[in-house]
Design a protein around this motif. Structure first.
Motif, PDB file in Angstrom:
ATOM      1  N   GLU A 128     -27.459-173.502  14.507  1.00 18.04           N
ATOM      2  CA  GLU A 128     -26.426-173.556  15.542  1.00 18.04           C
ATOM      3  C   GLU A 128     -26.681-172.449  16.576  1.00 18.04           C
ATOM      4  O   GLU A 128     -27.630-172.551  17.344  1.00 18.04           O
ATOM      5  N   THR A 129     -25.940-171.365  16.592  1.00 13.20           N
ATOM      6  CA  THR A 129     -26.095-170.375  17.666  1.00 13.20           C
ATOM      7  C   THR A 129     -27.204-169.359  17.402  1.00 13.20           C
ATOM      8  O   THR A 129     -27.454-168.494  18.244  1.00 13.20           O
ATOM      9  N   VAL A 130     -27.870-169.441  16.259  1.00  9.84           N
ATOM     10  CA  VAL A 130     -28.895-168.457  15.904  1.00  9.84           C
ATOM     11  C   VAL A 130     -30.259-169.127  15.792  1.00  9.84           C
ATOM     12  O   VAL A 130     -30.386-170.186  15.170  1.00  9.84           O
ATOM     13  N   LEU A 131     -31.269-168.497  16.382  1.00  6.47           N
ATOM     14  CA  LEU A 131     -32.665-168.923  16.257  1.00  6.47           C
ATOM     15  C   LEU A 131     -33.335-168.067  15.188  1.00  6.47           C
ATOM     16  O   LEU A 131     -33.243-166.832  15.239  1.00  6.47           O
ATOM     17  N   ARG A 132     -34.006-168.702  14.238  1.00  2.50           N
ATOM     18  CA  ARG A 132     -34.692-167.958  13.188  1.00  2.50           C
ATOM     19  C   ARG A 132     -36.158-168.371  13.097  1.00  2.50           C
ATOM     20  O   ARG A 132     -36.492-169.541  13.294  1.00  2.50           O
ATOM     21  N   ALA A 133     -37.008-167.410  12.786  1.00  6.19           N
ATOM     22  CA  ALA A 133     -38.405-167.679  12.428  1.00  6.19           C
ATOM     23  C   ALA A 133     -38.474-167.702  10.910  1.00  6.19           C
ATOM     24  O   ALA A 133     -38.018-166.773  10.240  1.00  6.19           O
ATOM     25  N   LYS A 134     -39.024-168.779  10.352  1.00  6.90           N
ATOM     26  CA  LYS A 134     -39.038-168.967   8.899  1.00  6.90           C
ATOM     27  C   LYS A 134     -40.473-169.156   8.410  1.00  6.90           C
ATOM     28  O   LYS A 134     -41.335-169.642   9.145  1.00  6.90           O
ATOM     29  N   ILE A 135     -40.715-168.808   7.166  1.00  3.13           N
ATOM     30  CA  ILE A 135     -42.013-169.056   6.543  1.00  3.13           C
ATOM     31  C   ILE A 135     -41.800-169.756   5.210  1.00  3.13           C
ATOM     32  O   ILE A 135     -40.762-169.619   4.569  1.00  3.13           O
ATOM     33  N   GLU A 136     -42.827-170.507   4.793  1.00  2.98           N
ATOM     34  CA  GLU A 136     -42.905-171.074   3.459  1.00  2.98           C
ATOM     35  C   GLU A 136     -43.997-170.317   2.719  1.00  2.98           C
ATOM     36  O   GLU A 136     -45.135-170.275   3.179  1.00  2.98           O
ATOM     37  N   ALA A 137     -43.655-169.742   1.587  1.00  3.35           N
ATOM     38  CA  ALA A 137     -44.616-168.871   0.901  1.00  3.35           C
ATOM     39  C   ALA A 137     -44.973-169.361  -0.500  1.00  3.35           C
ATOM     40  O   ALA A 137     -45.492-168.603  -1.307  1.00  3.35           O
ATOM     41  N   LYS A 138     -44.729-170.612  -0.804  1.00  2.00           N
ATOM     42  CA  LYS A 138     -44.920-171.107  -2.163  1.00  2.00           C
ATOM     43  C   LYS A 138     -46.382-171.118  -2.597  1.00  2.00           C
ATOM     44  O   LYS A 138     -46.677-171.135  -3.795  1.00  2.00           O
ATOM     45  N   GLU A 139     -47.324-171.091  -1.636  1.00  2.00           N
ATOM     46  CA  GLU A 139     -48.743-171.145  -1.992  1.00  2.00           C
ATOM     47  C   GLU A 139     -49.358-169.758  -2.146  1.00  2.00           C
ATOM     48  O   GLU A 139     -50.540-169.642  -2.441  1.00  2.00           O
ATOM     49  N   TYR A 140     -48.565-168.716  -1.956  1.00  2.00           N
ATOM     50  CA  TYR A 140     -49.099-167.357  -1.985  1.00  2.00           C
ATOM     51  C   TYR A 140     -48.650-166.638  -3.253  1.00  2.00           C
ATOM     52  O   TYR A 140     -47.464-166.624  -3.581  1.00  2.00           O
ATOM     53  N   PRO A 141     -49.602-166.026  -4.003  1.00  2.00           N
ATOM     54  CA  PRO A 141     -49.239-165.357  -5.258  1.00  2.00           C
ATOM     55  C   PRO A 141     -48.320-164.152  -5.059  1.00  2.00           C
ATOM     56  O   PRO A 141     -47.417-163.925  -5.857  1.00  2.00           O
ATOM     57  N   ASP A 142     -48.560-163.367  -4.000  1.00  2.00           N
ATOM     58  CA  ASP A 142     -47.715-162.204  -3.726  1.00  2.00           C
ATOM     59  C   ASP A 142     -46.815-162.550  -2.535  1.00  2.00           C
ATOM     60  O   ASP A 142     -47.155-162.297  -1.376  1.00  2.00           O
ATOM     61  N   VAL A 143     -45.683-163.134  -2.827  1.00  2.00           N
ATOM     62  CA  VAL A 143     -44.789-163.632  -1.782  1.00  2.00           C
ATOM     63  C   VAL A 143     -44.269-162.496  -0.910  1.00  2.00           C
ATOM     64  O   VAL A 143     -44.199-162.621   0.316  1.00  2.00           O
ATOM     65  N   LYS A 144     -43.913-161.405  -1.514  1.00  2.00           N
ATOM     66  CA  LYS A 144     -43.359-160.276  -0.765  1.00  2.00           C
ATOM     67  C   LYS A 144     -44.385-159.717   0.229  1.00  2.00           C
ATOM     68  O   LYS A 144     -44.053-159.435   1.384  1.00  2.00           O
ATOM     69  N   ALA A 145     -45.628-159.569  -0.204  1.00  2.00           N
ATOM     70  CA  ALA A 145     -46.672-159.043   0.678  1.00  2.00           C
ATOM     71  C   ALA A 145     -46.925-160.001   1.837  1.00  2.00           C
ATOM     72  O   ALA A 145     -47.110-159.570   2.988  1.00  2.00           O
ATOM     73  N   TYR A 146     -46.932-161.304   1.540  1.00  2.00           N
ATOM     74  CA  TYR A 146     -47.135-162.307   2.591  1.00  2.00           C
ATOM     75  C   TYR A 146     -45.991-162.266   3.597  1.00  2.00           C
ATOM     76  O   TYR A 146     -46.196-162.286   4.811  1.00  2.00           O
ATOM     77  N   ARG A 147     -44.756-162.181   3.095  1.00  2.00           N
ATOM     78  CA  ARG A 147     -43.585-162.105   3.973  1.00  2.00           C
ATOM     79  C   ARG A 147     -43.652-160.889   4.884  1.00  2.00           C
ATOM     80  O   ARG A 147     -43.446-160.994   6.095  1.00  2.00           O
ATOM     81  N   ASP A 148     -43.958-159.740   4.321  1.00  2.00           N
ATOM     82  CA  ASP A 148     -43.994-158.509   5.106  1.00  2.00           C
ATOM     83  C   ASP A 148     -45.099-158.544   6.156  1.00  2.00           C
ATOM     84  O   ASP A 148     -44.917-158.055   7.277  1.00  2.00           O
ATOM     85  N   MET A 149     -46.245-159.139   5.811  1.00  2.00           N
ATOM     86  CA  MET A 149     -47.341-159.242   6.764  1.00  2.00           C
ATOM     87  C   MET A 149     -46.961-160.172   7.925  1.00  2.00           C
ATOM     88  O   MET A 149     -47.172-159.845   9.098  1.00  2.00           O
ATOM     89  N   CYS A 150     -46.370-161.328   7.595  1.00  2.00           N
ATOM     90  CA  CYS A 150     -45.945-162.267   8.643  1.00  2.00           C
ATOM     91  C   CYS A 150     -44.895-161.633   9.546  1.00  2.00           C
ATOM     92  O   CYS A 150     -44.929-161.790  10.777  1.00  2.00           O
TER      93      CYS A 150
END
Length: 204
Positions: A114-136
């Motif tokens: 609605e009034t908010v724009l978000r950038a989202k990622i899908e991380a299910k294919e990455y073993p270290d999800v937190k590291a992938y999220r932080d890098m993105c």
């Protein structure tokens, strides 16, 4: 009768959609050429009222938009951006969302809540999800600064299959009278799908 993000299931089954606007035209023609029919007149009134509700995003301040208003906005936005939309249910009450992926972005997609724009990622294919999220997130915030995207880091950073890595609250552009400026809003959103990432993940 109501709005839908796509009609793929209808076409796949070998049918064609019979839209609300087409029905309104037929019933209006009926009123001109045939004696009055109370049932059909009531149905026409219902369809036109629904049509007005869905198009109300053009005539109402955003604070007064209803679920129908968001449907109409996303319907017309879909004609300009290659995306999908629908209702997203969640524990916080749910929202009407629109999501698409830019031509130049490798790792994230965009979602309007609605009034908010978000950038989202899908991380299910990455073993270290937190590291992938932080890098993105780091790469996107760098591009936001360089490309004037006005993105902010999430107030709460979660870890899961689908994660928000940045957001913007004021993407909707307004006219002087406070109503939505649709063309300026489309132009603003197109910038997010067209900007080119400065660094690709494989280069990190």
């Amino acid at each position: 009768i109501i709005e839908q993000s796509n009609h793929q299931a209808i076409h796949k089954a070998g049918y064609q959609p019979f839209t609300r606007n087409r029905m309104i035209k037929i019933l209006e023609s009926h009123r001109r050429n045939l004696p009055m029919n109370t049932i059909l007149d009531d149905y026409l009134h219902h369809l036109k009222r629904l049509d007005d509700d869905i198009n109300s995003y053009q005539t109402l301040p955003i604070a007064k938009w209803t679920a129908f208003s968001w449907q109409g906005f996303y319907r017309d936005l879909q004609k300009r951006l290659d995306g999908k939309w629908g209702y997203v249910s969640n524990p916080n009450g749910g929202f009407w969302g629109f999501w698409w992926k830019g031509n130049e972005q490798q790792h994230h997609y965009w979602q309007l809540e609605e009034t908010v724009l978000r950038a989202k990622i899908e991380a299910k294919e990455y073993p270290d999800v937190k590291a992938y999220r932080d890098m993105c997130m780091s790469l996107l915030m760098k591009d936001s600064s360089e490309c004037d995207l006005n993105l902010k880091r999430p107030k709460r950073i979660s870890t899961g299959k689908n994660m928000t890595i940045a957001y913007r609250e004021n993407y909707l552009q307004l006219q002087e009278n406070g109503l939505l400026d649709f063309e300026k809003t489309v132009f603003e959103l197109e910038r997010y799908g067209q900007y080119k990432q400065s660094v690709k993940l494989e280069e990190v």
